[in-house]
Design a protein around this motif. Structure first.
Motif, PDB file in Angstrom:
ATOM      1  N   ASP A  17      10.605  -2.900  32.919  1.00  0.00           N
ATOM      2  CA  ASP A  17      11.437  -3.714  33.803  1.00  0.00           C
ATOM      3  C   ASP A  17      11.711  -5.103  33.234  1.00  0.00           C
ATOM      4  O   ASP A  17      12.696  -5.742  33.598  1.00  0.00           O
ATOM      5  N   TYR A  18      10.880  -5.581  32.333  1.00  0.00           N
ATOM      6  CA  TYR A  18      11.136  -6.838  31.635  1.00  0.00           C
ATOM      7  C   TYR A  18      11.786  -6.620  30.271  1.00  0.00           C
ATOM      8  O   TYR A  18      12.755  -7.290  29.911  1.00  0.00           O
ATOM      9  N   PHE A  19      11.262  -5.678  29.479  1.00  0.00           N
ATOM     10  CA  PHE A  19      11.605  -5.623  28.071  1.00  0.00           C
ATOM     11  C   PHE A  19      12.648  -4.577  27.680  1.00  0.00           C
ATOM     12  O   PHE A  19      13.263  -4.711  26.619  1.00  0.00           O
ATOM     13  N   PRO A  65       4.920   2.073  46.256  1.00  0.00           N
ATOM     14  CA  PRO A  65       6.328   2.178  46.669  1.00  0.00           C
ATOM     15  C   PRO A  65       6.672   1.407  47.934  1.00  0.00           C
ATOM     16  O   PRO A  65       7.824   0.982  48.108  1.00  0.00           O
ATOM     17  N   ASP A  66       5.695   1.213  48.818  1.00  0.00           N
ATOM     18  CA  ASP A  66       5.989   0.443  50.041  1.00  0.00           C
ATOM     19  C   ASP A  66       5.812  -1.066  49.845  1.00  0.00           C
ATOM     20  O   ASP A  66       6.048  -1.856  50.765  1.00  0.00           O
ATOM     21  N   TYR A  67       5.393  -1.471  48.651  1.00  0.00           N
ATOM     22  CA  TYR A  67       5.214  -2.892  48.303  1.00  0.00           C
ATOM     23  C   TYR A  67       4.332  -3.636  49.317  1.00  0.00           C
ATOM     24  O   TYR A  67       4.558  -4.801  49.614  1.00  0.00           O
ATOM     25  N   GLY A  89       5.052   4.832  39.376  1.00  0.00           N
ATOM     26  CA  GLY A  89       5.720   6.085  39.069  1.00  0.00           C
ATOM     27  C   GLY A  89       7.134   5.943  38.542  1.00  0.00           C
ATOM     28  O   GLY A  89       7.737   6.928  38.115  1.00  0.00           O
ATOM     29  N   SER A  90       7.666   4.727  38.537  1.00  0.00           N
ATOM     30  CA  SER A  90       9.039   4.516  38.069  1.00  0.00           C
ATOM     31  C   SER A  90       9.039   4.209  36.573  1.00  0.00           C
ATOM     32  O   SER A  90       8.068   3.674  36.031  1.00  0.00           O
ATOM     33  N   PRO A  91      10.142   4.523  35.872  1.00  0.00           N
ATOM     34  CA  PRO A  91      10.229   4.204  34.444  1.00  0.00           C
ATOM     35  C   PRO A  91      10.059   2.708  34.183  1.00  0.00           C
ATOM     36  O   PRO A  91       9.500   2.305  33.157  1.00  0.00           O
ATOM     37  N   GLY A  92      10.542   1.877  35.104  1.00  0.00           N
ATOM     38  CA  GLY A  92      10.459   0.434  34.908  1.00  0.00           C
ATOM     39  C   GLY A  92       9.044  -0.101  34.888  1.00  0.00           C
ATOM     40  O   GLY A  92       8.764  -1.125  34.256  1.00  0.00           O
TER      41      GLY A  92
END
Length: 211
Positions: A17-19, A65-67, A89-92
């Motif tokens: 998510d950053y790089f 996922p619910d943060y 679980g996300s690619p980011g």
């Protein structure tokens, strides 16, 4: 000189998510090519010390996922929640491939859900167990996670060095301000080249000698 055997490199936020080129938070940094330079300098450092006795630790931020950990968040943490960054679980949220290539040479410390890599994790225990005295801090974002982690390390009695060219702030002005005026209040600031001069290789790990 830094004693390599009592030194740990703390990698903060080396996630897609950053790089990654399509990372959700890549736009947080003005002049996105600065993110690429931060990564290039970090990888140069890892290549230099991959088979040394330097302890290398990654502290990714992974959020449910619910943060729920960000229920009352403001600022960039609220932005993270709103855009769905670092979601479990996300690619980011995945560690960048460049780090994964080092396999178990890098220790992964889980539990980070905010700025400070010590809060909610066993990072301090891992460092004490390895008799670490010196911390090198690299990653994203200079004014937030890097500063928070650096201060927390200092407060726990570690000698802290922030790696100026292995970190990125949101703007060049912000980066210069923290490196020149904030970090020297509790630690040292060094770039990749200066660090190599301060921390000679000493010896190779047994696994490298056996290869």
């Amino acid at each position: 000189m830094l004693d390599i055997e009592s030194t740990a490199l703390i990698l903060v936020g080396y996630q897609n998510d950053y790089f990654a080129q399509n990372g959700i938070l890549r736009g947080v940094i003005e002049e996105a090519d600065r993110v690429d330079r931060t990564l290039a300098h970090t990888m140069d450092l890892l290549e230099q010390y991959a088979f040394s006795r330097l302890t290398i630790i990654s502290t990714p931020i992974i959020l449910k996922p619910d943060y729920r950990a960000l229920a009352n968040s403001v600022g960039i943490l609220d932005t993270i929640k709103q855009v769905g960054a670092f979601k479990e679980g996300s690619p980011g949220a995945d560690t960048i491939p460049e780090l994964k290539a080092y396999g178990d040479r890098i220790i992964y410390v889980s539990g980070k859900v905010g700025f400070n890599a010590f809060a909610g994790t066993n990072l301090d225990d891992v460092l004490r167990e390895r008799k670490i005295k010196n911390l090198l801090v690299a990653g994203m974002v200079t004014s937030l996670c890097i500063d928070s982690t650096g201060r927390a390390g200092y407060e726990r009695g570690y000698k802290v060095t922030i790696l100026s060219d292995c970190t990125s702030a949101r703007t060049p002005v912000e980066q210069d301000f923290f490196c020149n005026h904030v970090f020297p209040l509790y630690g040292e600031v060094a770039n990749n080249t200066k660090l190599k001069a301060q921390m000679p290789m000493a010896g190779l790990m047994a696994s490298a000698l056996a290869a």
